[in-house]
Scaffold this active site. Structure first.
Site, PDB file in Angstrom:
ATOM      1  N   VAL A  84       3.655  -5.286   2.912  1.00 25.41           N
ATOM      2  CA  VAL A  84       3.112  -5.866   4.135  1.00 25.41           C
ATOM      3  C   VAL A  84       3.315  -7.378   4.090  1.00 25.41           C
ATOM      4  O   VAL A  84       2.963  -8.031   3.118  1.00 25.41           O
ATOM      5  CB  VAL A  84       1.612  -5.550   4.294  1.00 25.41           C
ATOM      6  CG1 VAL A  84       1.108  -6.048   5.642  1.00 25.41           C
ATOM      7  CG2 VAL A  84       1.366  -4.064   4.152  1.00 25.41           C
ATOM      8  N   ASP A  87      -9.266   8.020   9.278  1.00 25.04           N
ATOM      9  CA  ASP A  87      -9.834   7.209   8.202  1.00 25.04           C
ATOM     10  C   ASP A  87     -10.721   6.110   8.785  1.00 25.04           C
ATOM     11  O   ASP A  87     -10.679   4.959   8.352  1.00 25.04           O
ATOM     12  CB  ASP A  87      -8.722   6.598   7.339  1.00 25.04           C
ATOM     13  CG  ASP A  87      -9.258   6.167   5.964  1.00 25.04           C
ATOM     14  OD1 ASP A  87      -8.603   5.321   5.324  1.00 25.04           O
ATOM     15  OD2 ASP A  87     -10.323   6.667   5.544  1.00 25.04           O
ATOM     16  N   LYS A 147       4.565  -4.403   8.652  1.00 27.58           N
ATOM     17  CA  LYS A 147       4.443  -3.366   7.632  1.00 27.58           C
ATOM     18  C   LYS A 147       5.755  -2.619   7.517  1.00 27.58           C
ATOM     19  O   LYS A 147       6.324  -2.174   8.514  1.00 27.58           O
ATOM     20  CB  LYS A 147       3.315  -2.404   8.009  1.00 27.58           C
ATOM     21  CG  LYS A 147       1.972  -3.098   8.191  1.00 27.58           C
ATOM     22  CD  LYS A 147       0.899  -2.153   8.667  1.00 27.58           C
ATOM     23  CE  LYS A 147       0.568  -1.132   7.610  1.00 27.58           C
ATOM     24  NZ  LYS A 147      -0.571  -0.278   8.009  1.00 27.58           N
ATOM     25  N   GLY A 193       0.818  -1.198   0.000  1.00 25.37           N
ATOM     26  CA  GLY A 193       0.000   0.000   0.000  1.00 25.37           C
ATOM     27  C   GLY A 193       0.847   1.240   0.000  1.00 25.37           C
ATOM     28  O   GLY A 193       2.023   1.212  -0.351  1.00 25.37           O
ATOM     29  N   GLY A 194       0.237   2.335   0.433  1.00 27.17           N
ATOM     30  CA  GLY A 194       0.913   3.612   0.401  1.00 27.17           C
ATOM     31  C   GLY A 194       2.101   3.676   1.321  1.00 27.17           C
ATOM     32  O   GLY A 194       3.033   4.448   1.098  1.00 27.17           O
ATOM     33  N   MET A 195       2.096   2.878   2.382  1.00 26.32           N
ATOM     34  CA  MET A 195       3.210   2.925   3.327  1.00 26.32           C
ATOM     35  C   MET A 195       4.371   2.058   2.852  1.00 26.32           C
ATOM     36  O   MET A 195       5.535   2.426   2.972  1.00 26.32           O
ATOM     37  CB  MET A 195       2.739   2.435   4.696  1.00 26.32           C
ATOM     38  CG  MET A 195       3.811   2.502   5.755  1.00 26.32           C
ATOM     39  SD  MET A 195       3.149   2.001   7.348  1.00 26.32           S
ATOM     40  CE  MET A 195       4.635   2.127   8.349  1.00 26.32           C
TER      41      MET A 195
END
Length: 850
Positions: free
Chosen positions: A40, A148, A54, A35-37
């Site tokens: 994972v 969120d 993560k 994902g954006g980070m």
């Protein structure tokens, strides 16, 4: 080891040659998503604990001040209670590739559940509201904002809802130092968040809570639109569509979704308003009692199908196929709308950066990596519609340095701070407690008809997931049977009050500082049950000495209460919440505090004798032996302090903070630490004798006797170690974290677990003699008196259980969970605190109380 869960194997992808095989202490089993980070992974600790690991993208690491922010926010996220959230287990900001590990919880999201079951009834929505509000309260107290919150970020377990993706998003303190980006999902985003992320307060999460509950109650969102931009335009120009909402929920949702953030209720206020519903609970507070049977069956089937055997260690990489996605990788529907970058729809080939670095939970769905490969999710994977339009509107921030990190304590001994003679701390304005309403007699206490704890009521039900933190200070013990009840060990409390105390209750609230005594006069013989009301939640455990009960409260006060009448003798005002449990020795009460001081208070007058400064809050509780106080601190130090002068003798620095409270015996200091170690130190010098590494954090406190040490850990284990060198003799595995502190009597070890069970274990072998089940986690530490073992549970009950058979003798219902407070029995009365702001004195033989 073979025999891994086949359905679980299909939830992850194989590691590629470019992927690492280990990150920190975790062996990687496969890829969960991206994902954006960053990427994972599914990881496994040495004890078999499964986590989502993560990682962080290289470009994010290169941002000025990123590592400092990461470390600071990870530390804050670790303070969040794991009962209603997916816990942050571990993190390393200093690694070449910073990472964090999040607990694995096999449960469906609310989005997945609502699409299959349809709109939920009012009582189910209120149950969700209470659990999510408690999660937000815990998140906000440590200075974090979710930003969120939405149905796909709420997991519905058999026990309670859990909020995920809550940490490492944005600190509510020093926001000017953080990346300024509008992050969130338009359908659940507050108006002020859509305009300017930097200006949001915790009230933004309350708006998102209202939008999430609206979806649960109706199956639709407050705004409709073909694109995220269209939804944002409606959000900024129109009120939410609240039509079709059941009348019982209309006012609640309307107030949560007020355009003015100041007019929205706080999570704590919502909990107070929902509180009366819990008094009508049929038998308990888990999902079984609040969800319709068909919906609960969906939850149960999902958890069974996605629960791996955490002891299995696969010999090779996982197979390919559909799999779960950690919160760093947003599930997306191939047919969904493209995200928005800079306020405009992205082109087909673009992947906008998703600035979402929350402590979350692996869940089934489809990751960005799946989309790139054109793979559709498996048929049973929940593709969350509310993730389709997850939006990041990025603005480049100015190059601001990260705020300074508070330094740890200096290496030189600390000096005590003395108050002028006769002076007490400045009193604080009282905060009214929750209203007290007596329950029907059958619900307050009883020997028959409850079925709780016998095993019959819960036949066929699997154990639930819990996480939590608790510890106590132990006492020197020379035999298998503990010291008399008044010298019962002291336990500390979980950090729950870094911020606000409970807001004023509804009209008719009880008087703060008031006492209610069973009976109409003071002329009766013997002690009578009573209840004393403080101004805040009571996590502290009582210390009973010379006819006085000493106990701390989140209202910033240490109280001295007459043990017989329940009347206040004095109160001492500290600077912050007191969740540490007091110790009494030599006419002085010692207690740690969130104000970073260890306080010494005259037991007779309540006047301060001295204060010893540390570098952070203390939730460990003090142990006093031979004129020396031993206490752990969140500044990563364990201190030895002269009890008479308040001067430091030595301090020992570990790799993380101490929630565990030390046990001192035979010249040794034994304590657990959140760096996953159990330490043995020299009591005179503070030098390390040995350490034993566990599979997770150690918040339980040790019990020591006859050359053996017993302690729990968050890796679900109870350890038995030799005090000479830390050699393990046995290890018992529960179904969730063990943060309750063991109690040893006649070679039987009694200990609670976050799986909701009270265990009786053979101290020599670790074999379970019996287990007694409650409807929520047990963080309270057991007390044995006569033929009964007493313990509190987060299901709001105090229990008395037969030490031989494990059968319930009585139970008493408080008005809120009994969290870390542990019972003390003296002169026929049982004393314990509750999150309903009260300190209770109950008849220990019958359970009769007010």
């Amino acid at each position: 080891m073979t025999g891994t869960n086949s359905s679980f194997e299909s939830m992850r992808d194989a590691l590629t040659p470019q992927d690492p095989r280990t990150i920190g202490p975790y062996r990687l089993l496969g890829v969960l998503g991206g994902g954006g980070m960053g990427r994972v992974y599914l990881g496994q600790s040495r004890s078999g604990l499964l986590v989502a690991v993560k990682t962080v993208r290289a470009d994010m690491v290169e941002e000025p001040g990123f590592r400092e922010r990461f470390a600071r926010e990870a530390a804050a996220a670790r303070q969040v209670s794991g009962v209603y959230t997916a816990s942050l287990v571990d993190a390393d900001a200093a690694a070449e590739m910073p990472w964090l590990a999040i607990a694995y919880v096999p449960a469906p999201s609310l989005s997945w559940l609502a699409r299959r079951a349809g709109p939920l009834p009012v009582e189910a929505v209120l149950w969700l509201a209470a659990g999510i509000a408690e999660a937000l309260e815990s998140i906000h107290r440590v200075g974090l904002i979710h930003r969120d919150l939405k149905p796909s970020n709420v997991l519905v377990t058999r026990e309670n809802p859990k909020v995920i993706d809550f940490g490492l998003v944005r600190s509510s303190v020093g926001s000017a130092q953080l990346t300024q980006a509008v992050i969130g999902t338009p359908h659940y985003m507050s108006p002020e968040q859509a305009l300017d992320t930097a200006s949001v307060t915790p009230a933004t999460d309350v708006y998102s809570l209202g939008a999430t509950l609206l979806y649960a109650a109706t199956g639709r969102t407050a705004y409709s639109g073909d694109t995220p931009v269209n939804v944002l335009a409606q959000l900024l120009s129109r009120p939410p569509d609240l039509s079709g909402i059941p009348a019982e929920l209309t006012d609640l949702l309307r107030r949560c979704m007020q355009r003015d953030p100041a007019r929205r209720p706080t999570p704590n206020r919502l909990l107070e308003e929902i509180d009366s519903r819990w008094q009508q609970a049929p038998t308990g507070f888990g999902a079984r009692h609040w969800l319709p049977p068909t919906v609960y069956d969906l939850v149960d089937a999902y958890e069974r199908g996605h629960r791996p055997d955490s002891r299995d260690r696969s010999s090779g990489p996982a197979g390919s196929g559909g799999r779960s996605v950690s919160s760093g990788g947003q599930p997306a529907d191939p047919g969904g709308q493209p995200p928005v970058l800079g306020g405009k729809p992205s082109t087909a080939g673009e992947k906008p950066p998703v600035v979402q670095t929350g402590a979350g939970q692996a869940r089934a769905g489809q990751s960005e990596a799946d989309q790139a490969r054109g793979r559709r999710p498996p048929a049973d994977a929940p593709v969350d519609a509310d993730d389709r339009d997850s939006t990041t509107l990025t603005r480049t921030p100015p190059g601001l340095p990260a705020p300074p990190v508070r330094p740890g304590p200096p290496p030189t001994p600390r000096e005590p701070v003395f108050d002028p003679p006769g002076r007490r701390s400045t009193p604080l304005s009282p905060t009214p407690p929750l209203p007290w309403e007596p329950l029907p007699p059958d619900d307050r206490t009883g020997r028959a008809g409850t079925g709780a704890g016998t095993g019959q009521e819960h036949a066929g039900r699997t154990d639930r997931e819990y996480t939590g933190r608790t510890e106590r200070a132990d006492w020197e013990q020379t035999g298998d049977r503990p010291a008399p009840a008044p010298a019962r060990p002291h336990r500390r409390s979980l950090l729950r009050a870094g911020g606000a105390i409970a807001v004023a209750a509804a009209a008719g609230a009880g008087t703060w500082g008031a006492v209610r005594l069973l009976g109409s006069s003071d002329d009766g013989d013997g002690p009578r049950p009573w209840v004393f009301t403080t101004g805040g939640e009571v996590y502290s455990s009582p210390a009973v000495e010379a006819g006085v009960v000493y106990i701390g409260s989140n209202d910033h006060y240490l109280y001295a209460i007459d043990a017989v009448t329940g009347r206040e003798r004095w109160r001492y005002a500290a600077g912050e919440a007191i969740t540490s449990s007091p110790a009494v020795a030599g006419g002085t009460v010692y207690v740690g505090c969130n104000d970073t001081y260890l306080h010494a208070v005259d037991a007779a007058t309540g006047k301060a004798r001295w204060r010893f400064p540390t570098g952070a809050a203390m939730h460990s509780s003090p142990t006093v032996v031979d004129g020396v106080i031993y206490i752990g601190c969140r500044d990563h130090n364990l201190y030895a302090v002269n009890a008479l002068t308040g001067r430091e003798r030595w301090h020992f620095t570990a790799g993380d903070w101490f929630n565990s409270s030390p046990t001192v015996i035979g010249g040794g200091v034994y304590v657990g630490c959140r760096d996953r170690n159990i330490y043995a130190l020299d009591a005179v010098t503070g030098r390390k004798r040995w350490q034993r590494t566990t599979g997770s954090t150690v918040d339980s406190s040790p019990t020591v006797s006859g050359g053996m040490l017993w302690i729990g850990a968050d890796d679900h284990s109870v350890y038995a170690l030799k005090t000479t060198d830390g050699t393990p003799t046995w290890q018992f595995t529960a179904d969730n974290g063990v943060v309750s502190t063991p109690t040893l009597v006649d070679k039987v070890l009694y200990v609670g677990s976050d799986d909701g069970n009270l265990y009786a274990l053979d101290a020599d072998t670790g074999r379970a003699r019996w287990r007694f089940h409650t409807d929520n986690g047990i963080r309270s530490s057991p007390t044995v008196s006569g033929e009964l073992v007493y313990v509190g549970s987060r299901d709001r009950y105090v229990y008395a259980v037969d030490i031989v058979t494990g059968e319930q003798q009585w139970r008493f219902a408080t008005r809120a969970p009994v969290d870390d407070s542990s019972p003390v029995v003296a002169d026929g009365l049982l004393y314990i605190g509750s999150l309903d702001h009260n300190v209770y004195a109950l008849d220990a033989a019958t359970g009769v109380g007010l």
